[in-house]
Design a protein around this motif. Structure first.
Motif, short mmCIF file in Angstrom:
data_model
loop_
_atom_site.label_atom_id
_atom_site.label_comp_id
_atom_site.label_asym_id
_atom_site.label_seq_id
_atom_site.Cartn_x
_atom_site.Cartn_y
_atom_site.Cartn_z
N LEU A 81 -39.49 31.13 -18.73
CA LEU A 81 -38.40 30.78 -19.63
C LEU A 81 -38.84 30.10 -20.94
CD1 LEU A 81 -35.29 31.02 -19.70
CD2 LEU A 81 -35.18 28.70 -18.81
N PRO A 82 -39.74 29.10 -20.90
CA PRO A 82 -40.16 28.47 -22.15
C PRO A 82 -40.79 29.47 -23.13
CG PRO A 82 -40.93 27.19 -20.28
CD PRO A 82 -40.35 28.45 -19.72
N PRO A 133 -41.72 21.55 -10.46
CA PRO A 133 -41.28 20.43 -11.32
C PRO A 133 -39.83 20.57 -11.81
CG PRO A 133 -42.96 21.78 -12.43
CD PRO A 133 -42.84 22.30 -11.03
N TRP A 134 -39.29 21.80 -11.78
CA TRP A 134 -37.93 22.00 -12.28
C TRP A 134 -36.90 21.81 -11.16
CZ3 TRP A 134 -41.94 25.38 -12.84
CH2 TRP A 134 -42.04 26.38 -11.86
N LYS A 135 -37.35 21.41 -9.98
CA LYS A 135 -36.41 21.15 -8.89
C LYS A 135 -36.48 19.68 -8.48
CE LYS A 135 -36.00 25.70 -6.79
NZ LYS A 135 -34.54 25.82 -7.03
N TYR A 165 -33.15 25.03 -29.85
CA TYR A 165 -33.78 23.80 -29.38
C TYR A 165 -32.86 23.06 -28.41
CZ TYR A 165 -35.50 19.01 -29.55
OH TYR A 165 -35.94 17.76 -29.22
N ILE A 166 -31.57 23.01 -28.77
CA ILE A 166 -30.62 22.29 -27.92
C ILE A 166 -30.46 22.99 -26.56
CG2 ILE A 166 -28.18 21.68 -27.67
CD1 ILE A 166 -28.23 21.14 -30.74
N ARG A 211 -31.53 21.56 -22.82
CA ARG A 211 -30.59 21.52 -21.70
C ARG A 211 -31.22 22.14 -20.45
NH1 ARG A 211 -24.83 21.09 -22.82
NH2 ARG A 211 -24.86 18.97 -23.63
N LEU A 212 -31.86 23.30 -20.65
CA LEU A 212 -32.37 24.07 -19.51
C LEU A 212 -33.64 23.46 -18.93
CD1 LEU A 212 -31.82 27.74 -20.70
CD2 LEU A 212 -30.62 26.53 -18.89
N THR A 213 -34.34 22.65 -19.72
CA THR A 213 -35.59 22.07 -19.20
C THR A 213 -35.47 20.55 -19.13
OG1 THR A 213 -36.51 22.04 -21.41
CG2 THR A 213 -37.04 23.94 -20.06
N ARG A 214 -34.30 20.10 -18.66
CA ARG A 214 -34.04 18.67 -18.58
C ARG A 214 -35.08 17.97 -17.69
NH1 ARG A 214 -27.79 17.84 -17.69
NH2 ARG A 214 -28.08 20.07 -17.77
#
Lengths: 251, 237
Positions: free
Chosen positions: A173-174, B77-79, A238-239, A243-246
């Motif tokens: 995703l990133p 790490p995302w969980k 960016y926002i 959000r998705l990689t909190r």
């Protein structure tokens, strides 16, 4: 201690003020037809807005850009994933990706004008110039998938679907976001350039008209608009990304 | 009973395992000790099905569920803490019991208050404890542990070894525990196997039948085994 976010915001503002000041000073030495001042540029933008020309042209450009970049994403995502997963496929497609990167945009543009007729040229140019960005980023994303996590999931007999959705996807995703950020940045530039040479409507077409009429403030105004479009899409991405990689900012 | 017989394995052009044989009884903790590169991790990987032996065979793995505690914590790490456990357990246990099991293990390891945290927010020791929770909560009859405390401080290691002994009381499963640390092996193992240097076979074997709660590092009986173990180990370095 000064709060570091306030400090960085302050510095951004300072550098903007410095830039506008410099622009203002330089424009003082020249006529508006050579270098219009910031105020004249904003005025020109206001006139374009009032006359309805701005929305008409910008709407065309944004539509073409988004269509073109969507096509690049639709083609580039599966191709990039497959190239990342298989060395054979990577070796097969690599020369084409390199070709896309090294052939000058102007060549594609001229060929597209010969092949497709003027209206579809900007879309084609956007597809061609953003496709390699999407592919390269996704190949990198797949190649950076952590094999230790894959092995962990396999050791615990995790189902294939969960492996793809919950282990692979979050890691790629990133890179997809990096592709979108770089891709959209390129999109607005490519669209304007293609329209400049080929289209009747669109920001690039507006710039062509302004140039012929020696309306330099208008050229500046269109440029300002392109900058704003780039900033807005970058900020929006960016926002969403944050959000998705909190989980990254969990500390 | 799990039985490895005459296992040979070459890795990267090098003969790593040369005629390796040993057995693991149900509910037994077997510790593997020996120099680096002697094939301890390779043994675990073959038991887990991540590698195949070149020769020899492994018996008793059919219908056996295997769990694994890695050297590094290998968390997603995302969980969140609890979702890391849900991730491996959801194909094994249905939901109401799964949540209860997860909370029981997190409480047991002192992570109950952190279940909504992301791994990034945890210390190294907490991550490793979560990784142990995952290994123990996953239904298994055999647990493979590959130096799970390697990157932790000595005092923390010993307290985690005691945690492992406590969890083992719950699960009653067989454990194969790879370590470099003789103290860990003395506190945990029922059977201690000393691997030779490459090409590897089992050089020496020690049994300890003292209950875990009575094992103290200063204990005379352990000190006696410690001496013999060190002598056997030193020959392999």
């Amino acid at each position: 201690m000064i709060n570091s976010t306030w400090l960085s915001k302050g510095l951004s503002l300072l550098s903007l003020i410095f830039f506008l000041g410099l622009w203002q000073v330089i424009s003082g030495f020249y006529k508006p037809v050579i270098v219009p001042s910031p105020m004249e540029t904003v005025q020109a933008l206001g006139n374009l807005m009032a006359g309805g020309k701005l929305w008409e042209h910008a709407g065309n450009s944004i539509g073409r850009g988004l269509i073109g970049f969507s096509i690049a994403l639709l083609i580039g995502t599966p191709v990039g994933l497959l190239m990342g997963l298989s060395k054979l496929i990577r070796q097969m497609f690599q020369p084409y990706v390199v070709t896309l990167q090294v052939v000058p945009v102007i060549s594609w543009l001229l060929l597209a004008m010969i092949w497709f007729g003027f209206e579809r040229v900007p879309i084609f140019v956007v597809v061609i110039s953003t496709l390699p960005l999407v592919i390269i980023n996704l190949v990198q994303g797949v190649q950076n998938v952590n094999p230790r996590l894959t092995e962990m999931a396999k050791t615990f007999k995790v189902e294939r679907r969960a492996l793809i959705v919950e282990v692979y996807f979050p890691q790629v995703l990133p890179y997809l976001f990096a592709a979108m950020s770089a891709g959209l940045g390129t999109t607005w530039k490519a669209v304007a350039m293609a329209e400049f040479l080929s289209a009747q409507r669109g920001i690039g077409a507006g710039m062509a008209t302004a140039r012929i009429n020696l309306e330099t403030p208008e050229v500046f105004a269109w440029t300002l608009l392109l900058v704003l479009m780039g900033l807005i899409t970058d900020r929006a991405l960016y926002i969403v990304n944050r959000r998705l990689t909190r989980w990254r900012n969990a500390v | 009973m799990i039985k490895l017989e005459g296992i040979k394995k070459r890795l990267g052009g090098m003969q790593v395992l040369e005629d390796l044989s040993f057995t693991v009884q149900p509910g037994e903790i077997v510790c593997l000790l020996g120099p680096s590169g002697c094939g301890k991790t390779t043994t675990l990987r073959m038991l887990a099905g991540l590698d195949e032996p070149d020769e020899g065979h492994i018996q008793g793995l059919d219908d056996i569920k295997i769990s694994y505690a890695f050297q590094e914590s290998r968390l997603l790490p995302w969980k969140s803490v609890e979702d890391n456990l849900h991730f491996v357990l959801k194909s094994q246990i249905e939901l109401p019991e799964r949540q209860a099991l997860i909370e029981r293990y997190l409480d047991l390891m002192g992570l109950g208050a952190y279940k909504k945290f992301y791994p990034e927010a945890l210390s190294g020791g907490m991550k490793q404890r979560l990784s142990l929770c995952r290994a123990f909560a996953f239904p298994h009859q055999l647990l493979l542990m590959d130096e799970p405390f390697k990157f932790l401080d000595a005092p923390l290691r010993l307290s985690l070894v005691r945690e492992v002994a406590r969890m083992w009381e719950f699960s009653g499963s067989s454990i194969i525990f790879v370590t470099h640390d003789v103290a860990e092996a003395l506190l945990l193992g029922h059977k201690l196997l000393v691997y030779s240097k490459r090409p590897t076979l089992v050089k020496a074997e020690f049994g300890i039948d003292i209950p875990h709660k009575d094992r103290e590092l200063g204990d005379e009986r352990l000190a006696h085994i410690y001496g013999q173990l060190m002598t056997a180990l030193q020959k392999e370095y």
